[in-house]
Design an enzyme around this catalytic site. Structure first.
Site, PDB file in Angstrom:
ATOM      1  CG  ASP A 122      -8.381   0.895   3.378  1.00  0.00           C
ATOM      2  OD1 ASP A 122      -9.226   0.098   2.938  1.00  0.00           O
ATOM      3  OD2 ASP A 122      -7.156   0.673   3.348  1.00  0.00           O
ATOM      4  CE  LYS A 158      -4.283  -1.613   2.138  1.00  0.00           C
ATOM      5  NZ  LYS A 158      -5.253  -1.432   3.209  1.00  0.00           N
TER       6      LYS A 158
HETATM    7  P1  NAP Z   1      -0.463  -3.052  10.471  1.00  0.00           P
HETATM    8  O1  NAP Z   1      -0.126  -1.872   9.638  1.00  0.00           O
HETATM    9  O2  NAP Z   1       0.443  -4.235  10.457  1.00  0.00           O
HETATM   10  O3  NAP Z   1      -0.633  -2.540  12.002  1.00  0.00           O
HETATM   11  C1  NAP Z   1      -0.870  -3.452  13.047  1.00  0.00           C
HETATM   12  C2  NAP Z   1      -1.237  -2.691  14.306  1.00  0.00           C
HETATM   13  O4  NAP Z   1      -1.555  -3.636  15.335  1.00  0.00           O
HETATM   14  C3  NAP Z   1      -0.112  -1.831  14.855  1.00  0.00           C
HETATM   15  O5  NAP Z   1      -0.659  -0.738  15.539  1.00  0.00           O
HETATM   16  C4  NAP Z   1       0.585  -2.806  15.819  1.00  0.00           C
HETATM   17  O6  NAP Z   1       1.341  -2.178  16.824  1.00  0.00           O
HETATM   18  C5  NAP Z   1      -0.645  -3.466  16.451  1.00  0.00           C
HETATM   19  N1  NAP Z   1      -0.357  -4.770  17.037  1.00  0.00           N
HETATM   20  C6  NAP Z   1      -0.054  -5.912  16.386  1.00  0.00           C
HETATM   21  N2  NAP Z   1       0.145  -6.927  17.275  1.00  0.00           N
HETATM   22  C7  NAP Z   1      -0.041  -6.379  18.516  1.00  0.00           C
HETATM   23  C8  NAP Z   1       0.011  -6.911  19.856  1.00  0.00           C
HETATM   24  N3  NAP Z   1       0.315  -8.196  20.089  1.00  0.00           N
HETATM   25  N4  NAP Z   1      -0.237  -6.073  20.884  1.00  0.00           N
HETATM   26  C9  NAP Z   1      -0.554  -4.769  20.662  1.00  0.00           C
HETATM   27  N5  NAP Z   1      -0.609  -4.219  19.430  1.00  0.00           N
HETATM   28  C10 NAP Z   1      -0.361  -5.016  18.364  1.00  0.00           C
HETATM   29  O7  NAP Z   1      -1.914  -3.629  10.102  1.00  0.00           O
HETATM   30  P2  NAP Z   1      -3.174  -2.803   9.556  1.00  0.00           P
HETATM   31  O8  NAP Z   1      -3.223  -2.904   8.084  1.00  0.00           O
HETATM   32  O9  NAP Z   1      -3.183  -1.469  10.207  1.00  0.00           O
HETATM   33  O10 NAP Z   1      -4.389  -3.719  10.107  1.00  0.00           O
HETATM   34  C11 NAP Z   1      -4.786  -3.675  11.470  1.00  0.00           C
HETATM   35  C12 NAP Z   1      -6.109  -4.421  11.620  1.00  0.00           C
HETATM   36  O11 NAP Z   1      -7.122  -3.769  10.860  1.00  0.00           O
HETATM   37  C13 NAP Z   1      -6.061  -5.852  11.080  1.00  0.00           C
HETATM   38  O12 NAP Z   1      -6.801  -6.683  11.939  1.00  0.00           O
HETATM   39  C14 NAP Z   1      -6.753  -5.772   9.735  1.00  0.00           C
HETATM   40  O13 NAP Z   1      -7.412  -6.968   9.376  1.00  0.00           O
HETATM   41  C15 NAP Z   1      -7.769  -4.678  10.008  1.00  0.00           C
HETATM   42  N6  NAP Z   1      -8.163  -3.975   8.772  1.00  0.00           N
HETATM   43  C16 NAP Z   1      -9.481  -3.951   8.482  1.00  0.00           C
HETATM   44  C17 NAP Z   1      -9.902  -3.303   7.353  1.00  0.00           C
HETATM   45  C18 NAP Z   1     -11.382  -3.289   7.055  1.00  0.00           C
HETATM   46  O14 NAP Z   1     -11.754  -2.960   5.923  1.00  0.00           O
HETATM   47  N7  NAP Z   1     -12.216  -3.587   8.013  1.00  0.00           N
HETATM   48  C19 NAP Z   1      -9.001  -2.662   6.502  1.00  0.00           C
HETATM   49  C20 NAP Z   1      -7.645  -2.706   6.840  1.00  0.00           C
HETATM   50  C21 NAP Z   1      -7.240  -3.379   7.987  1.00  0.00           C
HETATM   51  P3  NAP Z   1       2.929  -1.883  16.593  1.00  0.00           P
HETATM   52  O15 NAP Z   1       2.992  -0.614  15.797  1.00  0.00           O
HETATM   53  O16 NAP Z   1       3.469  -1.749  17.942  1.00  0.00           O
HETATM   54  O17 NAP Z   1       3.479  -3.059  15.837  1.00  0.00           O
END
Ligand code: NAP
Length: 292
Positions: free
Chosen positions: A109, A73
């Site tokens: 998004d 992305k």
């Molecule tokens: P990302 O860029 O990899 O970010 C992951 C986030 O989760 C970061 O803030 C990370 O913190 C945190 N995290 C991961 N493991 C953790 C743990 N064990 N304890 C505390 N914090 C933790 O992923 P993303 O694309 O933002 O996606 C995040 C979520 O949103 C996912 O579940 C994804 O499926 C969902 N999502 C949904 C949609 C939708 O359309 N509904 C769209 C996009 C994403 P750190 O920075 O400390 O690593």
């Protein structure tokens, strides 16, 4: 649909890696069918080494457009000819539109999230206080869109505090939003109750609670959620997360991530086809795929 494919069929798709778990092909192919359009949507597993060639192929093969997902992305930005204001502010693209060989990058998004928030919870962000948990890509898209929609304040917290601090500084310098950063609690501790109580909207944007780790959730004093508050989880698999279950039990209005997924897809559909998205068919296809 496959039996109806001909030289006239228009092709859309998704670039990402891995792509085994994407719900987008089911959602978009159902949309094309419901709208009676001779379009097909295909998953293209593209690893980081081949992103540049894959983007060039959108021009050479005449694809209508593609979605872009993890891990491309952000990396895709310099490969495009033009970016929307939102894609530029978010620093990420999830939808490419091919305008006769000129590639336009958009990010649907954040707007998908706001659309879902309005339709599901009847929530309008202007003047409201938001507690945002997480500072990854999805959190950033949501934060920028909430900031553009005129929220009063965004309280941010993230496991890696520096990422929350960077996002807070960016939102206040680029959009003028009032922000505050909280330290993510140590294990066995909880986030401060005052932050939760002051928020009209709480957005869970970390990957905690995602399948298969469905019992996990963020360290919040869940008993302090109250009626009138809206609690959103961006996680869509499972549909009912631990975060939603506990916030709902305490009286908050809850909204899962499926609506955001649906509406970001609907916005992409409209960019590619110029037609209103058949939301009902798309929603049914999503639910069917999630429960499979
Ligand atoms: P990302 O860029 O990899 O970010 C992951 C986030 O989760 C970061 O803030 C990370 O913190 C945190 N995290 C991961 N493991 C953790 C743990 N064990 N304890 C505390 N914090 C933790 O992923 P993303 O694309 O933002 O996606 C995040 C979520 O949103 C996912 O579940 C994804 O499926 C969902 N999502 C949904 C949609 C939708 O359309 N509904 C769209 C996009 C994403 P750190 O920075 O400390 O690593």
């Amino acid at each position: 649909m496959a039996s109806g494919i001909s030289s006239r069929t228009k092709v859309c798709g998704i670039f990402g890696y891995p792509l085994e778990h994407t719900f987008s092909p089911a959602m978009h192919n159902a949309a094309f069918e419901a709208a009676g359009l001779d379009f097909v949507y295909l998953p293209f597993p593209v690893d980081a080494d081949r992103l540049q060639q894959a983007v060039a192929s959108v021009r050479f093969l005449g694809l209508v457009g593609v979605n872009v997902t993890i891990p491309h992305k952000e990396a895709v930005l310099p490969l495009l000819d033009e970016l929307s204001e939102e894609a530029r502010l978010i620093g990420a693209v999830n939808t490419i539109v091919n305008h006769s060989g000129r590639l336009y990058g958009e990010n649907t998004d954040g707007r998908g999230f706001l659309c879902s928030l309005r339709k599901t919870a009847n929530f309008l962000p202007s003047g409201k206080t938001v507690l945002l948990l997480g500072a990854g890509g999805a959190a950033r898209a949501v934060a920028v869109e909430l900031a553009l929609a005129g929220v009063r304040k965004i309280i941010l917290t993230n496991r890696s505090k520096s990422r929350a601090e960077e996002m807070a500084a960016y939102l206040s310098s680029r959009i003028g939003t009032c922000t505050e950063v909280l330290t993510w609690p140590e294990p066995e501790d909880l986030l401060p109750g005052e932050a939760l109580q002051s928020a009209d909207l709480v957005v869970q944007a970390t990957s905690l609670g995602m399948y298969p780790c469905c019992a996990q959730t963020v360290p919040l004093p869940f008993n302090l959620f109250r009626p009138g508050q809206v609690a959103c989880d961006l996680v869509y698999n499972p549909v009912q997360t631990e975060f939603l279950r506990r916030a709902g039990e305490a009286g908050a209005t809850v909204m899962g991530g499926l609506g955001m997924l649906l509406h970001q897809g609907a916005l992409a559909f409209e960019l590619w086809t110029g037609k209103a998205a058949p939301l009902e068919a798309m929603g049914k296809a999503l639910v069917k795929t999630v429960w499979k």
